[in-house]
Design an enzyme around this catalytic site. Structure first.
Site, PDB file in Angstrom:
ATOM      1  N   CYS A 116       0.923  -1.260  -0.038  1.00  0.00           N
ATOM      2  CA  CYS A 116      -0.039  -0.121  -0.064  1.00  0.00           C
ATOM      3  C   CYS A 116       0.847   1.027   0.075  1.00  0.00           C
ATOM      4  CB  CYS A 116      -0.833  -0.191   1.240  1.00  0.00           C
ATOM      5  SG  CYS A 116      -1.750   1.613   1.379  1.00  0.00           S
ATOM      6  N   ASN A 150      10.954  -0.888  -7.750  1.00  0.00           N
ATOM      7  CA  ASN A 150      11.193  -1.669  -8.992  1.00  0.00           C
ATOM      8  C   ASN A 150       9.708  -1.877  -9.602  1.00  0.00           C
ATOM      9  OD1 ASN A 150      12.816  -3.303 -10.605  1.00  0.00           O
ATOM     10  ND2 ASN A 150      11.237  -4.705 -10.302  1.00  0.00           N
ATOM     11  N   GLU A 151       9.611  -1.464 -10.778  1.00  0.00           N
ATOM     12  CA  GLU A 151       8.360  -1.322 -11.647  1.00  0.00           C
ATOM     13  C   GLU A 151       7.142  -1.122 -10.933  1.00  0.00           C
ATOM     14  OE1 GLU A 151       8.479  -5.299 -13.731  1.00  0.00           O
ATOM     15  OE2 GLU A 151      10.054  -4.473 -15.220  1.00  0.00           O
ATOM     16  N   CYS A 156      -4.008  -0.139  -4.684  1.00  0.00           N
ATOM     17  CA  CYS A 156      -4.734  -0.459  -3.277  1.00  0.00           C
ATOM     18  C   CYS A 156      -5.799   0.151  -3.167  1.00  0.00           C
ATOM     19  CB  CYS A 156      -3.513  -0.347  -2.334  1.00  0.00           C
ATOM     20  SG  CYS A 156      -4.029  -0.779  -0.474  1.00  0.00           S
ATOM     21  N   GLU A 306      16.390  -2.747 -18.119  1.00  0.00           N
ATOM     22  CA  GLU A 306      16.261  -4.384 -18.135  1.00  0.00           C
ATOM     23  C   GLU A 306      15.947  -4.895 -19.545  1.00  0.00           C
ATOM     24  OE1 GLU A 306      13.543  -6.288 -15.229  1.00  0.00           O
ATOM     25  OE2 GLU A 306      14.139  -4.898 -13.916  1.00  0.00           O
TER      26      GLU A 306
HETATM   27  C1  GLA Z   1      10.934  -7.558 -14.368  1.00  0.00           C
HETATM   28  C2  GLA Z   1      11.433  -7.407 -12.936  1.00  0.00           C
HETATM   29  C3  GLA Z   1      12.868  -8.038 -12.845  1.00  0.00           C
HETATM   30  C4  GLA Z   1      12.690  -9.489 -13.210  1.00  0.00           C
HETATM   31  C5  GLA Z   1      12.339  -9.481 -14.554  1.00  0.00           C
HETATM   32  C6  GLA Z   1      12.287 -10.921 -15.116  1.00  0.00           C
HETATM   33  O1  GLA Z   1      11.188  -6.758 -15.369  1.00  0.00           O
HETATM   34  O2  GLA Z   1      11.606  -5.975 -12.868  1.00  0.00           O
HETATM   35  O3  GLA Z   1      12.838  -8.088 -11.261  1.00  0.00           O
HETATM   36  O4  GLA Z   1      11.391 -10.149 -12.338  1.00  0.00           O
HETATM   37  O5  GLA Z   1      10.910  -9.116 -14.883  1.00  0.00           O
HETATM   38  O6  GLA Z   1      12.089 -10.772 -16.543  1.00  0.00           O
HETATM   39 ZN    ZN Z   2      -3.889   1.180   0.369  1.00  0.00          ZN
END
Ligand code: GLA
Ligand code: ZN
Length: 691
Positions: A116, A150-151, A156, A306
């Protein structure tokens, strides 16, 4: 602050915390990474448990050790904050950090990317660890960039998030009656009496109120941005001096990335196209559009954060990348403006969900693999291409791919719930321009239009802010605009405009819409050229899915419908407006129709077009321009060898196979030609064809 580098970053995600009990592996990794010419790794993504194994007990010494070792070996570090996945103790002690779904169910502990963003505890604990990381590594010479979380993604629906949504709505609308008007809540008797009554969209409750759905998505972007800003603030409080980024995702529509762009110092993203799942030429074109979207967010170099060295483990089928593709996909990112080629991952994990994901160093632990060899070749190539680092990829043409418009179009009930094909229509416009050898920016409707000669704004259903005025001004001053079916239907609350549509643009386009016909899958109509003697258009094109009926005022027809009760009525038109032209294509036409129409538009716009006849399918041309000249990338993503077209004044600069045989590009080969700055192909060199 701005991130810039004088050399291309090469490397990717590395998780040494998985190998702390086998220090010899860490040492071998460094040797192998150097052999592959790796110069940057991303550390710390998902390392929270190793950094803070129990509440307030921090262990950064292993991280410092590895950062120092990498530094000694000439490898820089992109340091992540660990908030992408939380340790179990945190969720157990404070369940509020866990996300609540649209059914109002609190998640159990598990997975990642599922916290959250409102939770004061989650914010406190992330700020605390981020601050400490910044104190320790904020001035470390190895650390060149912060990678926040990350990403970011998802949403939520917990009580805390509901409360901030209500406050956000109050700030947006001021009074509840304004909200009721904007959301059209009189319909089905859904009037709200107070902001306190509002609930986020849910399959258990309100799902059909498009105004609510759109505002919720805007709020989710705002909440995520607020959390990102919170983490950046903590890093700065801890004394971090380096620039920051966060990694965006491939064609992700859950967030309006444009709104997050000011928070980061450089845009970075993760590219995982489904290579080999369809002709690679098609996949490459789709990926090219996504690269260009990322470059256009801040109109400058970005980072490929990535990508997969070979197969992924999470796609439906873990197909190996065919020989040569590893390098081709990386150089494609470079061609489109990336200053890095980074992978997930440096070393393959032994267990858990990604144990079978490709890596630079696999379970065998050697560099004696096809993937390693290709990766090392690519690392070497980046050293040879160093002078291109930091160069721009400017474009004369732009295509709109607007996230909020996508929400509205894809969420609208009708005219085609069986699929509206927004992305595909954007892609057709994009491909048509790229075929001519043009760089293309991919924009959101809020971005400036200055400097473009052509703007394609397909399916611009939702009009926000002053977009109509800006499009009119753009054409009036000499620009060429292409609009297509479903332009100018609703405002930012998804209220239909009253009066003639495309709203505010009937004079600009010289026409108005009268009806919209949606076709069943498998049905089609035809578009027939109006002037029998022209070579600009084919005699007939196929169209499907959407056929709008339009009535012309000042516009002239270029194509008319060939069938149905609207046979003979206009479907593609041109209208002079000020010094420019506005074009309309009212049907979902096949690719070749977009190709021919955009070539017709570009030639009239007197754009410098290298390939008026169109590049062969699968051959990509992209250009980066710097102080020393312009670099023209030719890449072959088709499965057959392609002759290299001559580029006058350009000199061979680099090729997959060296300077030999550069007149024929094998599949996945790249050749780069350089034009000295004085010869750069620009507006002063209009309309030259080199084929
Ligand atoms: C995503 C995530 C990574 C990993 C890759 C695998 O992009 O950011 O941590 O899990 O996928 O392809
Ligand atoms: Zn929340």
């Amino acid at each position: 602050m701005k991130f810039s580098t004088d050399h291309f970053l090469y490397g990717g995600d590395y998780n040494p915390e998985q190998w702390l009990s086998t220090p010899e592996i860490l040492e071998e990794d460094i040797i192998l990474m150097k052999q592959a010419h790796v110069n940057a790794v991303t550390l710390g993504v998902f390392a929270w448990s190793a950094l803070e194994p129990s509440n307030d007990e921090y262990h950064f010494e292993w991280l410092e050790r590895i950062i120092d070792r990498l530094y000694e070996n000439g490898i820089s570090v992109i340091l992540a904050t660990p908030s992408g996945a939380r340790p179990k103790w945190l969720a157990q002690r404070w369940p509020e950090v866990l996300r609540t779904d649209a059914f109002r169910r609190r998640a159990l502990y598990g997975g990642r990317h599922n916290h959250c963003y409102s939770s004061p505890v989650y914010r406190k604990k992330t700020a605390q660890i981020d601050r400490l990381l910044a104190q320790r590594f904020g001035r470390h010479p190895a650390v060149i960039l912060w990678h926040v979380s990350n990403e970011f993604g998802g949403e939520c629906h917990c009580a805390l998030c509901q409360q901030s949504f209500r406050e956000w709505l109050q700030a947006r609308y001021g009074t509840i009656s304004r909200l009721n008007e904007a959301w059209y809540t009189l319909f089905w008797s859904h009037i709200y009496d107070s902001f306190d009554d509002v609930e986020s969209p849910s399959p258990l409750g309100e799902e059909h109120l498009m105004g609510l759905n759109l505002d919720w998505k805007r709020f989710v972007t705002e909440r995520t941005g607020d959390f990102l800003a919170h983490e950046i603030h903590a890093l700065r409080e801890g004394g971090a001096r380096q620039p920051v980024t966060t990694n965006f995702m491939y064609d992700y529509a859950g967030l309006d990335y444009q709104k997050l762009s000011d928070l980061v110092d450089i845009v970075s993203w993760d590219a995982y196209p489904l290579w080999h799942s369809a002709p690679d030429a098609r996949i490459a074109a789709e990926c090219a559009l996504q690269h260009d979207r990322m470059r256009s967010i801040r109109k400058g170099p970005f980072l490929l954060m990535e990508s997969a060295l070979s197969s992924t483990n999470w796609q439906p089928v873990s197909r190996l990348k065919r020989p040569g593709l590893l390098q081709a996909q990386g150089l494609q990112a470079l061609a489109h403006g990336s200053d890095s080629i980074l992978y997930f991952q440096m070393r393959q994990s032994r267990g858990a969900s990604e144990k079978l994901h490709s890596a630079l160093i696999g379970h065998s632990g050697t560099g004696d693999t096809r993937v390693f060899y290709e990766a090392a070749q690519t690392g070497l190539a980046l050293q040879q291409l160093r002078e291109l680092c930091g160069t721009q990829a400017p474009a004369h043409a732009a295509v709109f791919y607007d996230t909020q418009n996508r929400w509205a179009l894809e969420g609208s009930e009708g005219p085609r719930n069986a699929g509206i094909y927004y992305r595909e229509t954007v892609q057709k416009c994009y491909n048509a321009l790229r075929r001519l050898g043009l760089n293309v920016d991919v924009l959101d409707q809020t971005q400036p239009l200055e400097g473009y000669h052509i703007v394609a704004a397909p399916m611009l259903y939702q009009l926000r802010g002053d977009i109509v005025e800006r499009l009119c001004e753009f054409v009036e001053r000499g620009g060429s605009l292409l609009c297509t079916a479903l332009t100018g239907v609703t405002d930012d609350s998804d209220l239909c405009f009253l009066g003639a549509t495309p709203y505010g643009m009937t004079e600009l386009l010289g026409l108005q819409r009268t009806e919209v016909d949606a076709l069943y899958d498998g049905e089609s109509n035809t578009l027939v050229r109006q002037a029998a003697d022209t070579t600009d258009f084919a005699p007939v094109y196929r169209c499907s899915r959407l056929c709008e009926l339009i009535k012309l005022s000042s516009a002239k027809p270029l194509l008319v419908y060939g069938e149905d009760f609207y046979r003979g009525t206009p479907a593609a038109t041109i209208n002079q407006y000020g010094r420019g032209f506005a074009f309309y294509l009212s049907a979902d036409a096949e690719d070749s129709c977009f190709n021919d129409l955009l070539r017709f538009i570009a030639l009239r716009a007197q754009l410098p077009i290298r390939f008026p006849q169109g590049l062969p399918e699968g051959l990509e041309l992209t250009e980066r321009i710097g102080p020393q000249g312009s670099y023209i990338f030719l890449q072959n993503f088709s499965n057959a060898s392609q002759p290299v077209p001559t580029l006058p004044a350009a000199q061979f600069f680099w090729g997959t196979r060296g300077p030999k045989n550069v007149d024929l590009l094998s599949p996945f080969d790249t050749a780069i030609f350089k034009l000295p700055a004085s010869e750069a192909f620009d507006e002063n060199n209009k309309g030259v064809s080199v084929l």
